[in-house]
Design a protein around this motif. Structure first.
Motif, PDB file in Angstrom:
ATOM      1  N   ALA A 139       0.755  -1.195   0.052  1.00 15.12           N
ATOM      2  CA  ALA A 139      -0.205  -0.061  -0.095  1.00 15.12           C
ATOM      3  C   ALA A 139       1.130   1.301   0.180  1.00 15.12           C
ATOM      4  O   ALA A 139       0.633   2.070  -0.592  1.00 15.12           O
ATOM      5  N   PHE A 140       1.892   1.354   0.787  1.00 16.72           N
ATOM      6  CA  PHE A 140       3.048   2.374   0.646  1.00 16.72           C
ATOM      7  C   PHE A 140       3.339   2.567  -0.560  1.00 16.72           C
ATOM      8  O   PHE A 140       3.213   3.872  -1.117  1.00 16.72           O
ATOM      9  N   PHE A 141       3.898   1.705  -1.269  1.00 15.48           N
ATOM     10  CA  PHE A 141       4.401   1.987  -2.648  1.00 15.48           C
ATOM     11  C   PHE A 141       3.441   2.463  -3.637  1.00 15.48           C
ATOM     12  O   PHE A 141       3.453   3.314  -4.394  1.00 15.48           O
ATOM     13  N   ARG A 142       2.248   1.824  -3.606  1.00 15.43           N
ATOM     14  CA  ARG A 142       0.952   2.114  -4.553  1.00 15.43           C
ATOM     15  C   ARG A 142       0.430   3.440  -4.292  1.00 15.43           C
ATOM     16  O   ARG A 142       0.119   4.248  -5.351  1.00 15.43           O
ATOM     17  N   GLU A 143       0.381   4.024  -2.975  1.00 13.06           N
ATOM     18  CA  GLU A 143      -0.309   5.193  -2.666  1.00 13.06           C
ATOM     19  C   GLU A 143       0.879   6.153  -2.872  1.00 13.06           C
ATOM     20  O   GLU A 143       0.305   7.482  -3.456  1.00 13.06           O
ATOM     21  N   LEU A 144       2.138   5.960  -2.565  1.00 17.84           N
ATOM     22  CA  LEU A 144       3.222   7.002  -2.834  1.00 17.84           C
ATOM     23  C   LEU A 144       3.244   7.202  -4.315  1.00 17.84           C
ATOM     24  O   LEU A 144       3.265   8.545  -4.794  1.00 17.84           O
ATOM     25  N   LEU A 145       3.504   6.321  -4.989  1.00 16.54           N
ATOM     26  CA  LEU A 145       3.701   6.462  -6.549  1.00 16.54           C
ATOM     27  C   LEU A 145       2.373   6.743  -7.127  1.00 16.54           C
ATOM     28  O   LEU A 145       2.485   7.226  -8.190  1.00 16.54           O
ATOM     29  N   GLY A 146       1.249   6.225  -6.937  1.00 18.09           N
ATOM     30  CA  GLY A 146       0.269   6.429  -7.688  1.00 18.09           C
ATOM     31  C   GLY A 146      -0.813   7.584  -7.308  1.00 18.09           C
ATOM     32  O   GLY A 146      -1.186   8.399  -8.240  1.00 18.09           O
ATOM     33  N   SER A 147      -0.679   8.061  -6.113  1.00 20.42           N
ATOM     34  CA  SER A 147      -1.325   9.376  -5.962  1.00 20.42           C
ATOM     35  C   SER A 147      -0.608  10.439  -5.070  1.00 20.42           C
ATOM     36  O   SER A 147      -0.967  11.560  -4.650  1.00 20.42           O
ATOM     37  N   GLY A 148       0.607  10.088  -4.970  1.00 24.25           N
ATOM     38  CA  GLY A 148       1.612  11.018  -4.286  1.00 24.25           C
ATOM     39  C   GLY A 148       1.319  11.659  -2.858  1.00 24.25           C
ATOM     40  O   GLY A 148       1.782  12.441  -2.168  1.00 24.25           O
ATOM     41  N   THR A 149       0.435  10.605  -2.099  1.00 22.27           N
ATOM     42  CA  THR A 149       0.059  10.858  -0.887  1.00 22.27           C
ATOM     43  C   THR A 149       0.313   9.819   0.043  1.00 22.27           C
ATOM     44  O   THR A 149       0.541   8.500  -0.406  1.00 22.27           O
ATOM     45  N   LEU A 150       0.406   9.958   1.561  1.00 28.90           N
ATOM     46  CA  LEU A 150       0.710   8.905   2.457  1.00 28.90           C
ATOM     47  C   LEU A 150      -0.537   8.901   3.710  1.00 28.90           C
ATOM     48  O   LEU A 150      -0.454  10.035   4.120  1.00 28.90           O
ATOM     49  N   PHE A 151      -1.180   8.133   3.722  1.00 26.83           N
ATOM     50  CA  PHE A 151      -2.315   8.129   4.552  1.00 26.83           C
ATOM     51  C   PHE A 151      -3.298   9.326   4.282  1.00 26.83           C
ATOM     52  O   PHE A 151      -3.853  10.138   5.126  1.00 26.83           O
ATOM     53  N   GLY A 152      -3.338   9.684   2.992  1.00 27.51           N
ATOM     54  CA  GLY A 152      -4.081  10.827   2.420  1.00 27.51           C
ATOM     55  C   GLY A 152      -3.370  12.145   2.549  1.00 27.51           C
ATOM     56  O   GLY A 152      -3.990  13.218   2.111  1.00 27.51           O
ATOM     57  N   PHE A 153      -2.334  12.388   3.245  1.00 26.20           N
ATOM     58  CA  PHE A 153      -1.553  13.743   3.309  1.00 26.20           C
ATOM     59  C   PHE A 153      -0.486  13.596   2.152  1.00 26.20           C
ATOM     60  O   PHE A 153       0.168  12.625   1.886  1.00 26.20           O
ATOM     61  N   GLN A 154      -0.458  14.728   1.570  1.00 29.15           N
ATOM     62  CA  GLN A 154       0.241  14.707   0.439  1.00 29.15           C
ATOM     63  C   GLN A 154       1.918  14.780   0.724  1.00 29.15           C
ATOM     64  O   GLN A 154       2.077  15.743   1.682  1.00 29.15           O
ATOM     65  N   VAL A 155       2.653  14.144   0.068  1.00 26.35           N
ATOM     66  CA  VAL A 155       4.105  14.252   0.472  1.00 26.35           C
ATOM     67  C   VAL A 155       4.862  14.671  -0.515  1.00 26.35           C
ATOM     68  O   VAL A 155       6.012  15.267  -0.468  1.00 26.35           O
ATOM     69  N   ILE A 156       4.594  14.644  -1.919  1.00 26.53           N
ATOM     70  CA  ILE A 156       5.404  15.285  -2.891  1.00 26.53           C
ATOM     71  C   ILE A 156       4.920  16.646  -3.055  1.00 26.53           C
ATOM     72  O   ILE A 156       3.747  17.018  -3.205  1.00 26.53           O
ATOM     73  N   PRO A 157       5.900  17.587  -3.063  1.00 28.65           N
ATOM     74  CA  PRO A 157       5.637  18.889  -2.889  1.00 28.65           C
ATOM     75  C   PRO A 157       4.794  19.497  -4.247  1.00 28.65           C
ATOM     76  O   PRO A 157       5.014  18.974  -5.297  1.00 28.65           O
ATOM     77  N   ASP A 158       4.015  20.480  -3.992  1.00 20.03           N
ATOM     78  CA  ASP A 158       3.039  20.776  -5.106  1.00 20.03           C
ATOM     79  C   ASP A 158       3.915  21.533  -6.343  1.00 20.03           C
ATOM     80  O   ASP A 158       3.587  21.067  -7.460  1.00 20.03           O
ATOM     81  N   ALA A 159       5.090  21.919  -5.854  1.00 19.41           N
ATOM     82  CA  ALA A 159       5.776  22.606  -7.150  1.00 19.41           C
ATOM     83  C   ALA A 159       6.433  21.725  -7.973  1.00 19.41           C
ATOM     84  O   ALA A 159       6.514  22.248  -9.083  1.00 19.41           O
ATOM     85  N   TRP A 160       6.591  20.248  -7.511  1.00 22.52           N
ATOM     86  CA  TRP A 160       7.241  19.406  -8.438  1.00 22.52           C
ATOM     87  C   TRP A 160       6.281  19.064  -9.657  1.00 22.52           C
ATOM     88  O   TRP A 160       6.721  18.432 -10.702  1.00 22.52           O
ATOM     89  N   TYR A 161       4.987  19.101  -9.308  1.00 29.55           N
ATOM     90  CA  TYR A 161       3.877  18.535 -10.433  1.00 29.55           C
ATOM     91  C   TYR A 161       4.118  19.426 -11.800  1.00 29.55           C
ATOM     92  O   TYR A 161       4.354  20.598 -11.511  1.00 29.55           O
ATOM     93  N   LEU A 162       3.922  18.752 -12.803  1.00 25.54           N
ATOM     94  CA  LEU A 162       3.897  19.319 -14.093  1.00 25.54           C
ATOM     95  C   LEU A 162       2.977  20.637 -14.313  1.00 25.54           C
ATOM     96  O   LEU A 162       3.241  21.568 -14.927  1.00 25.54           O
TER      97      LEU A 162
END
Lengths: 205, 233
Positions: free
Chosen positions: B171-194
């Protein structure tokens, strides 16, 4: 009629028990080393699914659901027994499997020998209980629909296990990295097959 | 005559007392807890309980709820069956086990519906499918039917943790890579997104069912590469 065909095709390909919901994975992985045994288990699953889904459909609609008991007397219109559904469904499945086993043994000993130990094992196959639970969740209108759904799901499961067994027979002769041998490569191949089956999602019926 | 009998009884009692009592967490018992985490993991080695492991690992939160439910059912089921192990006739043991597990699962289902309704909707049929989760039946059949209560309890907890960590890892890898969140909190910084002029975008593919299979396949690969005695012929 068209809707039934629609449901049938959808149950086989789009909502495939293995590739879309991973139901019955345990026996799928354990019994897929040879095509002949895979065919035996597949047929047994089709058999049991086609019988248990309609039986559980009747149970759900005439006993368990809220107000389902009103055919007995209007006083029961408020009774909701759905919390009992797990226990009743699994009891029906276990006894149906036993019944099917006895019938097959009586009328077709050759089929009985071919199915062997797979029949009793089916009672704890998630695909069977899963079929009944999906039937409960989707609120089918009539028993025909439920039967068609059970039959289609069984065929989908059959296709999946026979296909993976054929691939595993071939893969024995390939040069797979040692840690991936056996279980690992089976998982990855199933994943790739799942991706292939996803192309059926585009079908509009 | 009675005296002799009494003496015999006493001698027996002495004998029993002299046997060293096994400490609660002896080395053997700790092995019951540790083994399922790696060498004898229910998912990657015993190949039990795959169905739910794959279907509900799109996000971490449902995976956590599922793990806790399985932990409860396993521990309680193992204890109950172990308590009854001397009274269950051999021929109907599967039905007895199914009934025990089904009642426990019905309990879990009602609790989930009452306290975490959203998650219970998300898990849908998979809560009910804990009944036929092969880990539970497998451990009841292979362990609880032949062992004491405390050992069965440890075995249940150990196997449930072995199941839980695989579930959470997938679940960790699927949520992190699939939606950029962990437990629903965003972990990938907004500025990184296309969309914001960055270079990153989520891999929607990870959210689809087949990727769960491939993720588990890779976990098995890594585990067996590190632990070479698990490699199959």
């Amino acid at each position: 009629m068209q809707e039934l065909v629609n449901l049938f095709v959808k149950a086989i390909f789009v909502d495939n028990m293995i590739f879309a919901y991973f139901l019955g994975m345990c026996s799928y992985l354990a019994v897929s080393k040879k095509v002949s045994t895979a065919v035996g288990l597949g047929i047994a699953v089709i058999f049991v699914l086609t019988i248990t889904v309609p039986v559980n459909f009747l149970l759900e609609n005439y006993i368990l659901r809220e107000g389902a008991l009103s055919w007995l007397s209007p006083a029961f219109a408020e009774v909701d027994l759905s919390f009992l559904s797990f226990i009743l469904f699994i009891a029906v499945i276990a006894s149906m499997v036993q019944l099917v086993e006895m019938t097959v043994e009586k009328f077709s000993p050759s089929l009985y020998n071919a199915l062997g130990i797979f029949l009793p094992l089916i009672a704890v196959n998630c695909a069977i209980l899963g079929g009944s639970l999906f039937m409960q969740e989707r609120n089918f209108i009539g028993i025909t629909e439920a039967t068609v759904f059970g039959f289609g799901s069984g065929i989908g499961w059959f296709l999946a296990i026979v296909a993976i067994a054929a691939i595993r027979e071939k893969i024995q002769y390939s040069n797979v990295p040692a840690p991936l041998k056996g279980l690992g490569i089976t998982f990855i191949v199933t994943g790739l097959m799942g991706i292939a089956f996803m192309s059926f999602m585009g079908i509009k019926l | 005559m009675a005296d002799v009998l009494e003496k015999k009884e006493e001698a027996k009692e002495l004998l029993i007392d002299k046997q060293p009592k096994e400490p609660l967490l002896s080395k053997k018992n700790r092995k019951l807890l540790n083994d399922p985490l790696n060498d004898n993991n229910p998912i990657t080695v015993q190949v039990l309980g795959i169905c739910s492991a794959l279907a509900i690992t799109v996000k971490l939160y449902p995976a956590l709820v599922m793990s806790i439910s399985v932990l409860f059912v396993m521990a309680a089921g193992n204890v109950i069956v172990s308590l009854m192990r001397n009274f269950i006739p051999n021929r109907i043991r599967i039905i007895v086990q199914l009934v025990v597990v089904a009642s426990l699962v019905a309990l879990v289902d009602q609790v989930l519906k009452a306290f975490v309704y959203d998650v219970s909707k998300e898990l849908s049929v998979f809560v009910g499918l804990i009944i036929t989760n092969c880990i539970i039946m497998g451990r009841l059949e292979a362990f609880a039917l032949g062992n004491t209560v405390w050992k069965s309890f440890l075995d249940g907890i150990g196997n449930a943790f072995g199941y839980a960590w695989i579930l959470l890892a997938v679940a960790f890898f699927r949520e992190l890579l699939g939606s950029g969140t962990l437990f629903g909190f965003q972990v990938i910084p907004d500025a990184w997104y296309l969309a914001n002029g960055g270079f990153y975008s989520n891999n929607g593919f990870m959210l689809l069912p087949p990727m769960a299979l491939i993720t588990v396949g890779i976990i098995i690969w890594v585990q067996r590469a590190r632990n070479t005695k698990l490699i199959e012929e």
